[in-house]
Design a protein around this motif. Structure first.
Motif, PDB file in Angstrom:
ATOM      1  N   ARG B 624      37.131  57.666  31.469  1.00 26.01           N
ATOM      2  CA  ARG B 624      35.658  58.095  31.531  1.00 26.01           C
ATOM      3  C   ARG B 624      35.034  57.066  31.018  1.00 26.01           C
ATOM      4  N   ASN B 625      33.254  56.504  32.077  1.00 26.06           N
ATOM      5  CA  ASN B 625      32.737  55.439  31.887  1.00 26.06           C
ATOM      6  C   ASN B 625      32.724  54.971  30.450  1.00 26.06           C
ATOM      7  N   GLU B 626      32.554  55.776  29.570  1.00 32.93           N
ATOM      8  CA  GLU B 626      32.444  55.256  28.266  1.00 32.93           C
ATOM      9  C   GLU B 626      33.099  54.163  27.906  1.00 32.93           C
ATOM     10  N   ASN B 627      33.609  54.558  27.700  1.00 31.18           N
ATOM     11  CA  ASN B 627      34.919  52.955  27.522  1.00 31.18           C
ATOM     12  C   ASN B 627      35.440  52.895  28.006  1.00 31.18           C
ATOM     13  N   GLY B 628      36.581  51.293  27.891  1.00 32.51           N
ATOM     14  CA  GLY B 628      36.872  50.466  29.302  1.00 32.51           C
ATOM     15  C   GLY B 628      37.435  48.989  28.926  1.00 32.51           C
ATOM     16  N   TRP B 629      38.075  48.453  28.910  1.00 32.73           N
ATOM     17  CA  TRP B 629      39.329  47.578  28.220  1.00 32.73           C
ATOM     18  C   TRP B 629      38.390  45.756  28.371  1.00 32.73           C
ATOM     19  N   SER B 630      38.006  44.806  27.695  1.00 28.35           N
ATOM     20  CA  SER B 630      37.087  44.124  28.315  1.00 28.35           C
ATOM     21  C   SER B 630      37.698  42.757  27.547  1.00 28.35           C
ATOM     22  N   PRO B 631      37.608  42.098  28.051  1.00 27.03           N
ATOM     23  CA  PRO B 631      38.706  40.980  27.376  1.00 27.03           C
ATOM     24  C   PRO B 631      37.747  39.543  26.600  1.00 27.03           C
ATOM     25  N   ALA B 632      38.724  38.935  25.727  1.00 25.23           N
ATOM     26  CA  ALA B 632      37.411  38.205  25.046  1.00 25.23           C
ATOM     27  C   ALA B 632      36.374  36.568  25.904  1.00 25.23           C
ATOM     28  N   VAL B 633      35.827  36.660  25.115  1.00 26.53           N
ATOM     29  CA  VAL B 633      34.329  35.959  26.256  1.00 26.53           C
ATOM     30  C   VAL B 633      35.896  34.346  25.819  1.00 26.53           C
ATOM     31  N   ASP B 634      36.378  33.719  24.266  1.00 28.32           N
ATOM     32  CA  ASP B 634      36.492  32.916  24.674  1.00 28.32           C
ATOM     33  C   ASP B 634      38.007  32.630  24.365  1.00 28.32           C
ATOM     34  N   HIS B 635      38.784  33.593  26.069  1.00 26.09           N
ATOM     35  CA  HIS B 635      40.054  33.283  26.065  1.00 26.09           C
ATOM     36  C   HIS B 635      39.756  32.155  27.035  1.00 26.09           C
ATOM     37  N   GLU B 636      40.498  31.617  27.649  1.00 25.68           N
ATOM     38  CA  GLU B 636      40.749  30.535  28.687  1.00 25.68           C
ATOM     39  C   GLU B 636      41.341  30.859  29.553  1.00 25.68           C
ATOM     40  N   GLY B 637      41.190  30.521  30.678  1.00 26.51           N
ATOM     41  CA  GLY B 637      41.980  30.752  32.217  1.00 26.51           C
ATOM     42  C   GLY B 637      41.953  32.561  33.140  1.00 26.51           C
ATOM     43  N   ASN B 638      43.212  33.217  33.035  1.00 30.06           N
ATOM     44  CA  ASN B 638      43.162  33.992  33.685  1.00 30.06           C
ATOM     45  C   ASN B 638      42.898  35.421  32.809  1.00 30.06           C
ATOM     46  N   VAL B 639      43.061  35.933  32.968  1.00 32.20           N
ATOM     47  CA  VAL B 639      42.985  37.589  31.835  1.00 32.20           C
ATOM     48  C   VAL B 639      43.731  38.382  32.175  1.00 32.20           C
ATOM     49  N   HIS B 640      44.783  39.326  32.431  1.00 33.01           N
ATOM     50  CA  HIS B 640      44.774  40.532  33.416  1.00 33.01           C
ATOM     51  C   HIS B 640      45.702  41.654  32.147  1.00 33.01           C
ATOM     52  N   LEU B 641      45.867  42.487  33.063  1.00 32.86           N
ATOM     53  CA  LEU B 641      46.085  43.761  32.896  1.00 32.86           C
ATOM     54  C   LEU B 641      47.252  44.344  33.274  1.00 32.86           C
ATOM     55  N   THR B 642      48.572  44.609  32.219  1.00 32.86           N
ATOM     56  CA  THR B 642      49.734  45.156  32.506  1.00 32.86           C
ATOM     57  C   THR B 642      50.066  46.824  32.659  1.00 32.86           C
ATOM     58  N   ALA B 643      50.015  47.707  33.201  1.00 32.67           N
ATOM     59  CA  ALA B 643      50.522  48.873  33.540  1.00 32.67           C
ATOM     60  C   ALA B 643      52.235  49.281  33.641  1.00 32.67           C
ATOM     61  N   THR B 644      52.616  49.716  32.613  1.00 34.84           N
ATOM     62  CA  THR B 644      53.998  50.057  33.002  1.00 34.84           C
ATOM     63  C   THR B 644      53.937  50.912  33.305  1.00 34.84           C
ATOM     64  N   PHE B 645      54.755  51.839  34.362  1.00 38.75           N
ATOM     65  CA  PHE B 645      54.940  53.438  34.688  1.00 38.75           C
ATOM     66  C   PHE B 645      55.829  53.961  34.401  1.00 38.75           C
ATOM     67  N   LYS B 646      55.867  55.334  33.530  1.00 35.77           N
ATOM     68  CA  LYS B 646      56.816  55.904  33.337  1.00 35.77           C
ATOM     69  C   LYS B 646      57.863  55.959  33.987  1.00 35.77           C
ATOM     70  N   GLN B 647      57.401  56.462  35.103  1.00 34.23           N
ATOM     71  CA  GLN B 647      58.750  56.641  36.251  1.00 34.23           C
ATOM     72  C   GLN B 647      58.783  54.838  37.314  1.00 34.23           C
ATOM     73  N   PRO B 648      59.649  54.048  37.363  1.00 35.79           N
ATOM     74  CA  PRO B 648      59.690  53.090  38.334  1.00 35.79           C
ATOM     75  C   PRO B 648      59.073  53.698  39.410  1.00 35.79           C
ATOM     76  N   ILE B 649      58.729  52.695  40.660  1.00 37.11           N
ATOM     77  CA  ILE B 649      58.195  52.833  41.685  1.00 37.11           C
ATOM     78  C   ILE B 649      59.322  52.120  42.552  1.00 37.11           C
ATOM     79  N   ASP B 650      60.111  53.340  43.482  1.00 37.31           N
ATOM     80  CA  ASP B 650      61.307  53.189  44.397  1.00 37.31           C
ATOM     81  C   ASP B 650      60.377  52.510  45.897  1.00 37.31           C
ATOM     82  N   ALA B 651      60.528  51.048  46.146  1.00 37.13           N
ATOM     83  CA  ALA B 651      59.725  50.619  47.751  1.00 37.13           C
ATOM     84  C   ALA B 651      59.479  50.840  48.825  1.00 37.13           C
ATOM     85  N   THR B 652      61.533  51.216  48.116  1.00 38.45           N
ATOM     86  CA  THR B 652      61.958  51.935  49.556  1.00 38.45           C
ATOM     87  C   THR B 652      61.541  52.634  49.646  1.00 38.45           C
ATOM     88  N   GLN B 653      61.625  53.963  49.309  1.00 39.91           N
ATOM     89  CA  GLN B 653      60.966  55.348  49.362  1.00 39.91           C
ATOM     90  C   GLN B 653      59.416  55.216  49.682  1.00 39.91           C
TER      91      GLN B 653
END
Lengths: 489, 1112
Positions: B624-653
Motif C-alpha cells: 500500500r501507498n500509506e507506508n514505505g522505506w525512507s533513508p535517514a537524511v544524514d546518511h552519507e553516500g549510497n543507500v540500499h535496500l536488500t530483499a532476500t527471497f524465501k526460495q533463491p532464484i535459479d538463473a539457469t531456469q
C-alpha cells in the motif's frame, strides 16, 4: 420427437444412470456439469448439452467461442484501417466537416488543436484479397485470408468502464450478464470436467498496467451465478481453491468424499431432500476438476514446434502467449466459451513507444493460435473474435512531435476481426471515411456483433431472452440489432 | 389438484402418467427430480416443454434460483375455485403479450389502442372496431385478432416473439364472456385486512397466518406437515439461523429440547430477537438491496468509507426501529427537524451507488447514472416497482410515465455530489465525520484487554528474550557469508501512465528525469549467468545532482505526510529524499515488461543500510501507498535496500527478473538514480538497528550476556517486544483493539445526502440520454398512486413521507414480502423486486395484505412481524418432503411443509466460524480482509499509478480473520471469491433476491479454502477438549454443527473415518503437521499431532455435510 417424449426419454436415461452406477458422481448439474455423462453408460442415446429449450434455434456454424479481447481500445487507425489521406494531411487540423460536433472525452475536449496523425508504421496488402495490415502485426499479416476484418464497428460509449462493460455485456451500466454467461446459459457445457466459460487475464507491455478490469466483464449479471466465467490463473492453483489442503492427498480425498456422499445420501433419503443429491454430484465434479485442470494447464506435452510458434512469451506463465496456448487446450476439450483479456491498449501517451510493444505481445501468439486451431480441425467450428471496446482518434492527444503524444478514445468507428466457424475469411466489411473517423458504409453496432456471434451458435438473438425486472432481457438490448449476414459463409 | 390452465394440467397429467407407468420408473422419477433441482435445471426442463412463454407469464417471472421448480408446480397463483380473476388470470396475459404496444406507453402505442384501461379497451376505435365487447366474444376484435389464421393479422405479431397458448386464448374468451371485468392492479390498491378464513383443522392454527395458509391447503386438499415443534432440534436450528444467522450450540439445543415450558418457543424467539446478532442477520439482506460496498465500483474502483452507515443499519434492526422511521431517516434524515448525526449517517443509503473518477468521463453523464441508480434502487428495494423502465420512455407495463420517473429523479438530483470524485481513499462528497451509532457495549472489555496485553508485552519472558538474542547473534554472525554482488543489466523500464521521464544509463542505472507523484517503475533485468543460487536483490540508490541538494530523490527530506501540497514546504537546500512504498520481484524464463504478478517471489527478509524510524525497510513488503522505506537524511553516500527471497532464484531456469519499485507516497517522493544488484550468498545487512547490533555484538565479545546493564536489558526487551516474530500475535491483538477503541470513541468519515447550495435542475431526458434534456421538471410523486393529502414541500422528506404513509399500497407489502422471503426462501410474491403487472401474483394475496396492514397497525414493528411469522404453525412445520409433495409443489409455494434452503454465502462462513470456536462476535466497525488467495485485486487494478486505495490486497490478522462475513471488505470489481461462488452478488446494483445454485466451485471452497480448513482444525480441537471417548466427542461435534446428534449409521461412518485418518497420519507425522499448519490461529500444542490431524479431517467431513450448510 415431441418435446414431451424427448423429456420422457431423458428422464428414463437419467433414471437408468442413477441406479446403474449410483451415478451421482457422473450426474450433471449447473453449468459446470453437462448432461453428457451418459456418453459412456449409454451410447444409444445421443448426449445432449444442458441447453435451454429450443436451442439452438437453427443449425449452428460454431460450437465454441474464443474471444481474444484487446482491452482498452486498440488503434484501428494504425493497425487495420489504413487511410493514405492521413499521411497526406499529417500535422494539419482535422477538417471540421469530419470532426463534427460529436462529444469527446474530457481528456481531449479542451485541446486547442486537433492535428491529424499519420499511421505510425507502414503496412502492406496481404493474402489473396490484398487486405491491408500494419507492419506492427507481421504474423497477423500471414493469416489475412482466414480473418474477416470489420472496420465499421461503433459504440456510443467513449470511456473505458462503460465501453468495456457495453462490449462484454451489451449494456454500459453494470448488472447485466456477460456474453460468455449468456452463451453458457443458453447452450450449456460439452465437457463434464471443466467449466463451460473460462476467462483469463494478461498484462500488456504497451501500457503498464493498463486500465483496471472487472469481474463483471465475465460475470453472470442477473443470470444464476453458475453461469459466470471461471477465472483460470497460472500457478499451483489455476482455479481458486483447487488444491487440497496441505497434508491431504488424493486418495485421502477420495475416501473423504465417499464418506461424505454416504452421510449425505442417507440424510437426503430421510428428508426427501433433492438439493443434497445435487451437492454430492458437485463434490464429484470438484474432485474431477482437481485432475482435469492441472492436466489442462500442464504444457509439458506440447511440442517444441508448437511452443516456438506461439513465441518466446509462451514460457512466461500468465502472458498473453501462454494464455493463447491454454485457450487452444480448452477449446480442444470443448469448453464452450473461452475469453482472454489482454490489458494495455490505452495509448493516450507515448503511443510511438507503447504500441509496438503491445502489438508484439499479441501478434505472434494470436496468429499461432489461429493456425493451431486450423491444423487441429478446430477452427471450422470455433468462432474467433478479436475485439476491443472502441478505437482511437486520428488526431493527436497532446502535442504533435512530443514523445508523449498519443491517441484518445474513439467510439464512432473502430475495427474488430472475426474468424472460424461460419465466418468468411479473407474479407473486409464496412468502410470509414478518408480520415477513418466516421463510418461511410455498412455500420456494425456492437449489438450487431453480439447478434452475429449468437447467430453463428445457432441462436436467434431476438428469441434468446431472460425474464428480469419485468422485461425479457436480451444480450442485444431493446433496439433492433442485425445479424451481419454479409460476413457469414 | 385444481389447475386453472389446460397446459398446466397437461404437464401435471404427463407427470402423473409418468409416475404411473411402472413403480420402478416412479421411483426413478423422484430420484431424477432430486438430481435436477439445482437452480437452472427445472426451468430448463420447463423450457424443453416449450412452455416457457406460458410458464413465465402465469408463473414467477423471476425464474431462477428457487424459481427452477416450474414444471411440476401446481399453479399457486390461480384460484382454487376456478373463478376468473382479472388481476390474477387475465392481466398477466395482456401485460406480457399486449401492453408493449397497447399499454401505458403512449409513444409506442399502436393503432391508438390501449388495453390496460377498461374505458379504452371497450371504446370504438377509429377503425370502427371494438377490441373488447363485454359479454360478446364474436364482436370483440381482440379475440378475432388473436384467433385469425392470417399470420399478417394475428396478434401478438410474429416479430414480438410472443405466442399465445390455446389455454391463454381460452381464458381471454372466457373473460370476455364473463363480462370482461377490469380491476385495478392488485398492488396499486391499498391493502386491507380480509376476514380471517375459517378452517376445518382449528387445532393446527397458532395465529392468523395459519388460517390463510391452511384455508388454501384445505382447498387444495393438502394436509400441512407435522410440526417441527415436536422436533425441538430442528426448530432451534431454524430459529437461530433465521434470526441471528448462527447455528445454536449443542448445549443450547439440548437445553431447548429438555425445556418443558409450553412457552419455550416464544422465549427462544424473544431471546434471539434480542441478540446483537439479530441486527447483523437482518442487515445482510438490506445491504444487498442497498448495494452496500467498500469501494466506488466503476473503473479504478478505489476504496470508500461507508461502514458507519452499515453500523447504523445494524443498530436500527437491533433497536427495532419502526420500518417507517427506518425508511424516513435513510431517505430524508437530513430534512428532519434538528437532524442528529445518526439521521445524517442514515442518508448514506442513497449514496451507496457506484461512483467513478475515471479520467475523461463527462460529469453530467456520471451524475445522471448515479441518480438513475438511486431511482432504480428506491423502486426495487422499497416500492417493488421497476421504475427503471421509465428512464427512456413511459413504462410499458405499469402506469409510470417518463415524467413520473424524472420527478422522482429530481428528488435526488439536488445533492451536492459531483461527477468525478472519490479518489485517494477519500469519500465522494458530501461526507460527514461522525461517531458510530452502534451500541456494542464492548468498550470496557476492549480497554481491559488492552491494559492486559500491553502489560504482557511490556514484560516479556526473559528466557524468550535471551533465546531470541542468541538467534539474532547467530544471524549477525552469518551476515555477508559468501556474499557476492552482481550488477544487473537493465533491459527495459516501464511505468504506469507514463511513456517517458526516465533514461537507462550504461545498461545499468535507471535515471529518473521527470519526477512526479505516485509512480511505480518496472525494471526488466537480465540475471547473471551463474549456477550459484541468487538469494536476493539489492536496490542501490545513488545521490544525484539533478535531485534537490544532490540527494537521492526529488521529495522533501522529511518524508512523511503524503499527498499534501507538492511545493509549499519544499526546502531546496535540503537533501532530496524518496519513499519506496513497495518492492516486488519476479523471475521468468523470458524477459517481461512488468513484474509477473503470477510469479511473485516471496521475500523472507528485507534490510537497508539506513532508515528513518517511521519508515523501516520492512514496510516495503506492504504494497500500500500509506507506508514505505525512507533513508535517514544524514546518511552519507549510497543507500540500499536488500530483499532476500524465501526460495533463491535459479538463473539457469529463469534467467530474467523484473523488479517493481513503487514510489506511491506522493509529494514527488521518487528516487533520482538507482541500480539493481543480484546477490549470492548472505546479505550483509541486518534488520536490527545499530544500537541493538552493538549490544548483541558486545555480548559476543564479552561472552557473557549476564554482564548486560539493566538499561541494556531493558532496551533489548523492548526491542524484542516490538519486533520479534514471537510477539507479533500480541502486537496484532493490541493494534486491533486500539483500532476498535478508536472506532468506538472517535469520528470517522461517511457519505451522506445533503442539498447543494445551487441544486441542479432536472429535465426529462429524451431516451434517457443525459445530453438530450427536454422539459424541466420539479420533484414530484407518481400520479397513479395515492398522493399525500397535505403539502409537505418538494424535498426528499416529502418523498419519504409519501413512501411511508398508510395509503401507500406498496411499502408495507414489500416489507412484509421481504421478511417472508428471508424466512421461507421465497416471498409470497416471488418477484420481490417487482409488484407491477409483470410481477408474479401473490401466492396468498390476503395473507400478504393482512400482514401488511398489521405491520402498519403495530407501528411498523419489524420484530413483531418476524415474531408473528416464526411463531406460526406454518413456519414451524417439518421441512421433510414426501415424493408426492415434492412432485406436487416442489417450490413449496403452498407451504404444506417447512422451508428448507441452502444457507447464504455469509451464513455458511459464519456457521463454520461459530462451530469451530474461532468466531469473534464483535459487532460493527470498519470492514476487514480475511484470507483470500493471492492478490486478486492487484491483478486487475490500477496499482502503481494511482492514489486510490484498495488496489492491492493486504490480508488482516488476528481477530479480523474471524469476524462475521458481513464485515468482509467488499471490493466491487473483485468481490471475495469464497462468497460470490455461493451466489453473493457483487453489490454493483440493488439485489433483493439472490439465486441459489449448487456448483463444484462451492465444494472446492468448503474443502480447500484455508478459512474452512482452519475452522476444521479448530473444530477438531474443540472436540478433543470434550470429555469422553470418540463416540461422545463425535456426537457432540456433529450436534454442534447440525443441531442434532448423529444416528448410529452416521456415527459408524465417522468413527471409521477417524480411525482411517489416525492410521494415515500415524504413519506420516509430517503430513499431520502440514495439515495443522493451515490458518493463523494458535493450536493447542498439548494435543497429539496425529490425533489432532485425524480429528481435523473428521471435523472437515462434518463441516462439509449438506446438512451443515442447509437451513433444515
Amino acid at each position: 420427437m415431441h418435446p414431451f417424449e424427448e423429456l420422457q426419454t431423458t428422464l428414463a436415461r437419467r433414471a437408468f444412470l442413477a441406479t446403474a452406477s449410483h451415478g451421482l458422481g457422473a450426474m450433471a448439474l449447473a453449468s459446470l456439469l453437462p448432461a453428457s455423462s451418459a456418453r459412456a453408460a449409454d451410447s444409444t442415446l445421443k448426449p445432449k448439452s444442458n441447453n435451454i429449450a429450443g436451442l439452438p434455434h437453427f443449425a449452428p456454424t460454431a460450437k465454441r467461442v474464443l474471444c481474444l479481447f484487446q482491452s482498452e481500445g486498440f488503434s484501428h487507425v494504425d493497425l487495420f484501417d489504413y487511410k493514405p489521406t492521413l499521411t497526406k494531411h499529417h500535422g494539419e487540423e482535422i477538417p471540421p466537416s469530419i470532426k463534427g460536433t460529436q462529444r469527446l472525452t474530457g481528456m481531449t475536449s479542451r485541446q486547442a488543436k486537433y492535428p491529424v496523425v499519420a499511421p505510425l508504421k507502414e503496412g502492406r496488402a496481404c493474402g489473396q484479397h490484398g487486405t491491408w495490415i500494419s507492419d506492427f502485426l507481421p504474423h497477423t499479416q500471414t493469416i489475412a485470408d482466414d480473418i474477416c476484418i470489420v472496420k465499421s464497428m461503433h459504440t456510443e460509449a467513449i470511456n473505458h468502464d462503460p465501453a468495456i462493460t457495453y462490449m462484454n455485456t451489451g449494456n454500459q451500466q453494470p448488472g447485466y450478464a456477460s456474453m460468455g454467461a449468456w452463451v453458457n446459459y443458453g447452450l450449456g457445457s460439452e465437457n463434464e470436467n471443466l467449466p463451460a466459460f473460462i476467462a483469463m487475464v494478461s498484462q500488456g507491455s504497451g501500457k503498464n498496467p493498463g486500465q483496471p478490469i472487472f469481474s463483471r466483464l465475465w460475470g453472470n449479471g442477473f443470470l444464476p451465478s453458475s453461469h459466470q466465467g471461471v477465472g483460470l490463473r497460472p500457478g499451483a492453483n489455476p482455479v481458486l481453491y483447487l488444491a487440497n489442503p496441505p497434508g491431504t492427498d488424493r486418495d485421502q480425498r477420495r475416501a473423504f468424499l465417499d464418506d461424505l456422499a454416504q452421510l449425505n445420501r442417507q440424510r437426503a433419503a430421510e428428508l426427501g431432500d433433492p438439493e443434497t443429491l445435487a451437492r454430492i454430484a458437485a463434490y464429484e465434479m470438484a474432485y474431477r476438476m482437481q485432475s482435469s485442470v492441472p492436466e489442462l494447464t500442464d504444457l509439458t506435452g506440447e511440442s517444441a514446434a508448437t511452443l516456438e510458434a506461439y513465441g518466446p512469451d509462451v514460457h512466461r506463465p500468465g502472458s498473453y502467449a501462454a494464455n493463447c496456448l491454454i485457450a487452444r487446450r480448452l477449446l480442444e476439450r470443448d469448453v464452450r466459451f473461452v475469453q482472454l483479456f489482454h490489458r494495455g491498449w490505452d495509448q493516450h501517451i507515448a503511443i510511438a513507444r507503447q504500441l509496438p510493444n503491445q502489438c508484439r505481445d499479441v501478434d505472434q501468439p494470436t496468429a499461432a493460435l489461429l493456425n493451431d486451431l486450423k491444423q487441429r480441425g478446430l477452427l471450422k467450428d470455433t468462432l474467433v473474435l478479436f475485439n476491443t471496446e472502441f478505437g482511437r482518434t486520428v488526431f493527436s492527444q497532446g502535442q504533435l512531435g512530443d514523445p508523449n503524444m498519443g491517441r484518445d478514445h474513439h467510439g464512432r468507428c473502430f475495427t474488430v476481426w472475426l474468424a472460424g466457424g461460419g465466418i468468411r475469411g479473407g474479407m473486409e466489411y464496412g468502410r470509414t471515411d478518408d480520415f477513418c473517423y466516421n463510418i461511410a458504409e455498412n455500420p456494425v453496432h456492437l449489438h450487431d456483433l453480439h447478434a452475429t456471434v449468437l447467430h453463428c451458435l445457432g441462436i436467434d438473438h431476438e428469441r434468446f431472452s431472460f425474464p428480469f425486472r419485468g422485461l425479457d432481457i436480451r444480450l442485444t438490448g431493446v433496439e433492433k440489432a442485425r445479424v451481419v449476414k454479409e460476413i457469414l459463409v | 389438484m385444481s389447475l386453472a390452465c389446460p397446459i398446466e394440467r397437461s404437464i401435471a397429467a404427463c407427470n402423473n402418467a409418468l409416475l404411473a407407468t411402472t413403480p420402478v420408473l416412479q421411483q426413478f422419477t423422484v430420484q431424477l427430480k432430486m438430481e435436477f433441482l439445482p437452480a437452472p435445471h427445472l426451468s430448463l426442463i420447463a423450457e424443453q416443454f416449450m412452455l416457457r412463454d406460458f410458464v413465465t407469464q402465469s408463473m414467477p417471472r423471476f425464474a431462477i434460483g428457487c424459481g427452477a421448480w416450474l414444471v411440476t408446480a401446481i399453479s399457486v397463483t390461480s384460484a382454487a375455485d376456478g373463478k376468473l380473476d382479472f388481476g390474477r388470470d387475465i392481466r398477466p396475459i395482456l401485460a406480457d403479450n399486449c401492453f408493449r404496444c397497447h399499454g401505458p406507453d403512449a409513444k409506442q402505442r399502436q393503432a391508438g389502442l390501449r388495453l390496460d384501461l377498461q374505458e379504452d379497451a371497450t371504446k370504438r376505435q377509429e377503425s370502427g372496431l371494438i377490441a373488447v365487447v363485454p359479454g360478446d366474444v364474436a364482436k370483440s376484435a381482440l379475440i378475432a385478432r388473436i384467433m385469425t389464421a392470417d399470420k399478417s393479422e394475428r396478434m401478438p405479431p410474429a416479430d414480438s416473439n410472443k405466442v399465445l397458448s390455446e389455454a391463454q386464448k381460452d381464458l381471454l374468451k372466457r373473460w370476455i364472456q364473463e363480462g370482461a371485468g377490469y380491476a385495478q392492479h392488485w398492488s396499486f390498491i391499498p391493502p386491507q385486512k380480509a376476514p380471517l378464513p375459517t378452517v376445518a383443522n382449528q387445532k393446527w392454527v397458532r395465529n392468523e397466518i395459519d388460517r390463510f395458509v391452511l384455508a388454501r391447503l384445505e382447498a387444495e386438499n393438502l394436509p400441512p406437515s407435522a410440526s417441527a415443534s415436536t422436533d425441538r432440534r430442528t426448530l432451534i436450528r431454524r430459529l437461530s439461523l433465521d434470526l441471528t444467522g448462527l447455528p445454536p450450540s449443542a448445549e443450547e439445543v439440548e437445553a431447548f429440547v429438555s425445556d418443558v415450558d409450553p412457552k419455550a418457543i416464544e422465549r427462544l424467539a424473544d431471546r434471539l430477537l434480542k441478540s446483537p446478532h439479530f441486527g447483523e442477520r437482518l442487515a445482510l439482506d438490506w445491504l444487498d438491496a442497498a448495494r452496500y460496498a467498500d469501494t466506488n465500483g466503476f473503473s479504478i474502483d478505489g476504496g470508500r468509507n461507508m461502514w458507519l452507515w452499515r453500523d447504523w443499519v445494524i443498530q436500527a434492526f437491533n433497536s427495532n426501529m419502526p420500518y417507517d422511521r427506518f425508511l424516513l431517516e435513510q431517505i430524508a434524515g437530513d430534512h428532519l427537524p434538528n437532524p442528529t448525526p445518526s439521521m445524517l449517517i442514515a442518508t448514506g443509503f442513497q449514496r451507496n451507488n457506484m461512483v467513478t473518477h475515471e479520467g475523461g468521463t463527462i460529469p453530467e453523464e456520471n451524475l445522471t447514472n448515479y441518480n438513475v441508480d438511486r431511482v432504480k434502487t428506491l423502486g426495487e428495494a422499497v416500492l417493488g416497482l421497476t421504475l427503471a423502465c421509465a428512464q427512456c420512455h413511459d413504462h410499458k407495463y405499469d402506469p409510470i410515465t417518463q415524467r413520473d420517473y424524472y420527478q422522482l429523479f429530481a428528488f435526488f438530483n439536488s445533492v451536492s455530489d459531483i461527477g468525478l470524485d472519490g479518489n485517494a481513499g477519500k469519500n465522494p462528497r458530501p461526507e460527514l465525520q461522525a461517531r458510530t451509532v452502534l451500541q456494542s457495549g464492548d468498550q470496557p472489555q476492549v480497554e481491559a484487554d488492552l491494559v492486559r496485553l500491553k502489560k504482557l508485552l511490556a514484560h516479556p519472558d526473559p528466557a524468550a528474550v535471551t533465546a531470541w538474542a542468541s538467534a539474532q547473534k547467530q544471524e549477525l554472525a552469518e551476515r555477508g557469508q559468501s556474499l557476492a554482488l552482481h550488477p544487473l543489466e537493465v533491459l527495459k523500464v516501464s511505468t504506469p501512465n507514463r511513456g517517458a521521464g526516465w533514461d537507462i544509463e550504461s545498461s545499468r542505472y535507471v535515471k529518473i528525469t521527470q519526477a512526479s507523484d505516485l509512480v511505480a517503475y518496472d525494471v526488466s533485468l537480465k540475471l547473471p549467468t551463474t549456477t550459484t543460487p541468487i538469494t536476493g536483490i539489492r536496490v542501490v540508490f545513488h545521490p544525484d545532482d539533478a535531485a534537490p541538494g544532490g540527494g537521492w530523490g526529488y521529495g522533501p527530506s522529511e518524508g512523511p505526510a503524503r499527498r499534501q501540497s507538492k511545493t509549499a514546504d519544499k526546502k531546496p537546500d535540503l537533501k532530496g529524499n524518496f519513499v519506496l512504498t513497495a518492492f516486488s520481484a519476479s523471475a521468468d524464463a523470458v524477459a517481461g515488461d512488468q513484474v509477473n504478478l503470477n510469479q511473485l517471489l516471496s521475500v523472507r527478509r528485507v534490510t537497508a543500510n539506513s532508515w528513518q524510524d517511521a519508515y523501516p525497510p520492512e514496510n516495503c513488503l506492504d504494497p500500500r501507498n500509506e507506508n514505505g522505506w525512507s533513508p535517514a537524511v544524514d546518511h552519507e553516500g549510497n543507500v540500499h535496500l536488500t530483499a532476500t527471497f524465501k526460495q533463491p532464484i535459479d538463473a539457469t531456469q529463469t534467467p530474467y527478473a523484473t523488479v517493481q519499485v513503487n514510489f506511491g507516497h506522493g509529494r514527488s517522493q521518487v528516487a533520482a538514480r538507482f541500480e539493481m544488484i543480484a546477490i549470492t550468498g548472505n546479505d550483509d545487512g541486518s534488520p536490527l538497528p545499530a544500537d541493538i547490533i552493538t549490544l548483541l555484538e558486545k555480548d559476543t565479545v564479552e561472552k557473557n550476556a549476564a554482564a548486560r546493564s539493566p538499561e541494556e536489558i531493558d532496551r533489548l526487551s523492548t526491542y524484542f517486544a516490538n519486533h520479534a516474530d514471537s510477539t507479533r500475535r500480541v502486537r496484532t491483538n493490541i493494534a486491533n483493539l486500539e483500532e476498535r477503541l478508536a472506532v468506538l470513541t472517535r469520528e470517522f468519515p461517511t457519505m451522506v445526502m445533503d442539498v447543494a447550495a445551487k441544486p441542479r435542475d432536472t429535465f426529462i431526458l429524451h431516451r434517457g440520454d443525459y445530453s438530450q434534456p427536454t422539459d424541466k421538471v420539479e420533484p414530484g410523486l407518481p400520479g397513479f398512486l395515492p398522493n399525500l393529502s397535505e403539502s409537505v414541500g418538494t424535498n426528499r422528506l416529502a418523498l419519504a413521507r409519501w413512501i411511508v404513509m398508510r395509503e401507500n399500497p406498496l411499502t408495507a407489502r414489500v416489507a412484509v414480502n421481504r421478511a417472508w422471503q428471508m424466512l421461507f426462501g421465497v416471498g409470497l410474491v416471488k418477484t420481490s423486486a417487482d409488484f407491477g403487472t409483470q410481477g408474479e401474483y401473490p401466492s396468498h394475496p390476503q395473507l400478504l395484505d393482512w400482514l401488511a396492514v398489521d405491520l402498519m397497525d403495530c407501528g411498523w414493528d419489524q420484530k413483531a412481524l418476524i415474531r408473528k411469522i416464526v411463531l406460526s404453525a406454518t413456519y414451524q412445520q417439518s421441512s421433510a418432503a414426501t415424493p408426492e409433495l415434492l412432485a406436487r409443489d416442489p417450490a413449496n409455494r403452498l407451504m404444506a411443509r417447512g422451508p428448507r434452503f441452502r444457507l447464504s454465502a455469509e451464513l455458511i462462513r459464519d456457521s463454520a466460524l461459530k462451530t469451530s470456536g474461532l468466531f469473534v462476535p464483535r459487532v460493527g466497525g470498519p470492514s476487514v480482509n480475511p484470507y483470500t488467495p493471492g492478490d486478486l485485486w492487484r491483478e486487475i487494478s490500477h496499482y502503481g499509478s494511482t492514489p486510490a486505495t484498495a488496489q492491492a490486497f493486504v490480508q488482516d490478522h488476528g481477530e479480523k480473520l474471524y469476524r462475521r462475513s458481513l464485515y468482509t471488505f467488499w471490493k466491487r470489481t473483485a468481490p471475495p471469491p469464497n462468497m460470490t461462488v455461493f451466489d453473493a452478488p457483487n453489490r454493483e446494483t440493488c439485489v433483493v433476491a439472490r439465486p441459489v445454485t449448487t456448483t463444484p466451485l462451492q465444494a472446492l471452497v468448503l474443502l480447500n479454502d484455508v478459512q474452512f480448513v482452519e475452522a476444521a482444525r479448530a473444530f477438531a480441537e474443540q472436540m478433543l477438549h470434550r470429555p469422553g471417548g470418540d463416540h461422545e466427542r463425535l456426537s457432540w461435534g456433529f450436534e454442534e454443527a447440525t443441531s442434532r446428534p448423529p444416528g448410529d449409521g452416521e456415527l459408524k461412518v465417522l468413527t471409521a473415518a477417524l480411525n482411517r485418518e489416525r492410521k494415515r497420519y500415524g504413519a506420516n507425522q509430517q503430513l499431520a503437521r502440514e495439515l495443522l499448519s493451515a490458518g493463523e490461529s494458535p493450536r493447542d500444542e498439548r494435543l497429539s499431532i496425529v490425533e489432532h490431524a485425524a480429528w481435523a479431517q473428521v471435523a472437515a467431513l462434518i463441516l462439509n455435510l449438506s446438512e451443515t450448510v442447509t437451513r433444515n
